[in-house]
Design an enzyme around this catalytic site. Structure first.
Site, PDB file in Angstrom:
ATOM      1  N   LYS A  48       0.791  -1.243   0.000  1.00 16.51           N
ATOM      2  CA  LYS A  48       0.000   0.000   0.000  1.00 16.51           C
ATOM      3  C   LYS A  48       0.819   1.288   0.000  1.00 16.51           C
ATOM      4  CE  LYS A  48      -3.341  -1.165  -0.655  1.00 16.51           C
ATOM      5  NZ  LYS A  48      -3.601  -1.902  -1.948  1.00 16.51           N
ATOM      6  N   HIS A 109       6.961  -7.256  -2.530  1.00 17.15           N
ATOM      7  CA  HIS A 109       6.746  -6.665  -1.202  1.00 17.15           C
ATOM      8  C   HIS A 109       7.727  -7.253  -0.192  1.00 17.15           C
ATOM      9  CE1 HIS A 109       3.307  -4.434  -2.409  1.00 17.15           C
ATOM     10  NE2 HIS A 109       2.419  -5.402  -2.383  1.00 17.15           N
ATOM     11  N   SER A 139      -4.642   2.298   4.679  1.00 17.34           N
ATOM     12  CA  SER A 139      -4.822   1.769   3.330  1.00 17.34           C
ATOM     13  C   SER A 139      -4.802   0.238   3.338  1.00 17.34           C
ATOM     14  CB  SER A 139      -3.719   2.313   2.417  1.00 17.34           C
ATOM     15  OG  SER A 139      -3.882   1.853   1.096  1.00 17.34           O
TER      16      SER A 139
HETATM   17  P1  A3P Z   1      -5.364   4.440  -0.507  1.00 18.82           P
HETATM   18  O1  A3P Z   1      -5.897   3.150   0.031  1.00 18.82           O
HETATM   19  O2  A3P Z   1      -4.917   5.354   0.584  1.00 18.82           O
HETATM   20  O3  A3P Z   1      -6.290   5.099  -1.454  1.00 18.82           O
HETATM   21  P2  A3P Z   1      -0.247  -0.168  -3.659  1.00 18.82           P
HETATM   22  O4  A3P Z   1      -0.307   0.024  -5.134  1.00 18.82           O
HETATM   23  O5  A3P Z   1       1.123  -0.188  -3.111  1.00 18.82           O
HETATM   24  O6  A3P Z   1      -1.103  -1.322  -3.223  1.00 18.82           O
HETATM   25  O7  A3P Z   1      -0.871   1.143  -2.991  1.00 18.82           O
HETATM   26  C1  A3P Z   1      -2.238   1.444  -3.084  1.00 18.82           C
HETATM   27  C2  A3P Z   1      -2.460   2.837  -2.561  1.00 18.82           C
HETATM   28  O8  A3P Z   1      -1.913   3.785  -3.506  1.00 18.82           O
HETATM   29  C3  A3P Z   1      -3.939   3.178  -2.419  1.00 18.82           C
HETATM   30  O9  A3P Z   1      -4.012   4.109  -1.338  1.00 18.82           O
HETATM   31  C4  A3P Z   1      -4.216   3.808  -3.769  1.00 18.82           C
HETATM   32  O10 A3P Z   1      -5.365   4.592  -3.827  1.00 18.82           O
HETATM   33  C5  A3P Z   1      -2.958   4.646  -3.939  1.00 18.82           C
HETATM   34  N1  A3P Z   1      -2.735   5.039  -5.347  1.00 18.82           N
HETATM   35  C6  A3P Z   1      -2.692   4.248  -6.425  1.00 18.82           C
HETATM   36  N2  A3P Z   1      -2.495   4.973  -7.541  1.00 18.82           N
HETATM   37  C7  A3P Z   1      -2.402   6.262  -7.140  1.00 18.82           C
HETATM   38  C8  A3P Z   1      -2.205   7.503  -7.826  1.00 18.82           C
HETATM   39  N3  A3P Z   1      -2.058   7.552  -9.154  1.00 18.82           N
HETATM   40  N4  A3P Z   1      -2.157   8.633  -7.083  1.00 18.82           N
HETATM   41  C9  A3P Z   1      -2.295   8.580  -5.737  1.00 18.82           C
HETATM   42  N5  A3P Z   1      -2.497   7.455  -5.038  1.00 18.82           N
HETATM   43  C10 A3P Z   1      -2.553   6.302  -5.734  1.00 18.82           C
END
Ligand code: A3P
Length: 296
Positions: A48, A109, A139
């Protein structure tokens, strides 16, 4: 929809002291023996932290900002997830990597001590992305509610305790961010922060392009920034995990691209929880003070 029950709400098994999903731990030998080759790029994160966002930026940089090229397949097919393995192979990184021609962009990860040695032997570039602990915990909590492969998160207070104790899949956030931070000068590594990416995405896209040794024209950089906003990615079926079936990602519970903000933790932590968390945080991060920002 044909996902067997036994892989859902997975158990955790410890690999060298790190709790991992049972499906990953069961196939640990082949993860450990994975053969990276020179030129492979590793995108490493604690869950996340902004993995998918960074993957999209990297793929666009490597494809000269061409949107159609980067819509050739979903994120997890374009840039396989090294250690994941699911019974119906829906996201299985290992099988994908076996047939993918190098150089590859690979997601992991794994904490740094569990990254297969071949990445270091070949001096592969690593992009590490870190996100502040409180937003990461929030998240990850919502993601665990929706992703049926993750263990059941329980209530938010229960989940926060597990986060602080390092009992979630992929282990301790604290050890993870510190582990990569300590090695960043010795390895071929770019250490990024989610908060920096939110603050000035253009600056961070340029840093990533520089690290990858790519000269990208100004127009293309602007284009990449536009294509990787939260809204653009949420609407991009090849960047929003919409191809994962509802039986695995329960979209009634939460969404993969949920909020994408810095400071959403303020809507989840009570002031009491925040105080307890901060006190513990100060103690645990003290030996390696990674410069996180909890608000912009
Ligand atoms: P939130 O749950 O706070 O919205 P990962 O890809 O490592 O699993 O992380 C997911 C998190 O990154 C989520 O956070 C998601 O919404 C956020 N995320 C993904 N793409 C994004 C973007 N282009 N800009 C900002 N946040 C983004």
């Amino acid at each position: 929809t044909d996902m067997p029950d036994w892989s859902l709400r997975s158990n955790l098994l410890s690999i060298k002291g790190v709790p991992l999903l049972e499906s990953i731990a069961m196939h640990w030998e082949r993860v450990e023996a994975f053969q990276a080759v020179p030129g492979d790029l590793l995108i490493a994160t604690y869950p996340k932290a902004g993995t998918t966002w960074t993957q999209e930026i990297v793929d666009l940089i490597m494809n000269d900002g061409k949107k159609e090229e980067c819509m050739r397949a979903p994120t997890h097919i374009r840039m396989p997830f090294l250690e994941i393995s699911t019974p119906n192979k829906i996201m299985s990184g290992f099988q994908l990597l076996q047939v993918m021609a190098p150089p590859r962009v690979i997601k992991t990860h794994l904490p740094i001590q569990l990254v297969p040695h071949s990445f270091w032997e070949n001096r592969c570039k690593v992009i590490y992305v870190a996100r502040n602990a409180k937003d990461t915990a929030v998240s990850y909590y919502h993601f665990s509610r929706m992703n049926q492969v993750q263990p059941d998160p329980g209530t938010w207070p229960e989940y926060l305790d597990k986060f602080m104790r390092g009992e979630l899949p992929w282990g301790s956030w604290y050890d993870h961010v510190k582990g990569y931070w300590k090695e960043k000068e010795k390895k071929n590594m770019l250490y990024l922060f989610f908060e920096d990416m939110k603050e000035d995405p253009r600056r961070e896209v340029l840093r990533i392009a520089g690290f990858l040794g790519r000269h990208v024209p100004v127009d293309t950089i602007d284009n990449i920034v536009q294509l990787t906003t939260f809204a653009a990615m949420k609407n991009n079926p090849m960047a929003n995990y919409s191809t994962v079936p509802d039986s695995i990602f329960d979209r009634k519970a939460s969404e993969f691209l949920r909020k994408g903000e810095v400071g959403d933790w303020q809507n989840h932590f009570s002031s009491q929880q925040s105080a307890v968390f901060d006190e513990h945080y100060r103690r645990v991060i003290a030996d390696t003070p990674v410069p996180f920002r909890f608000l912009l």
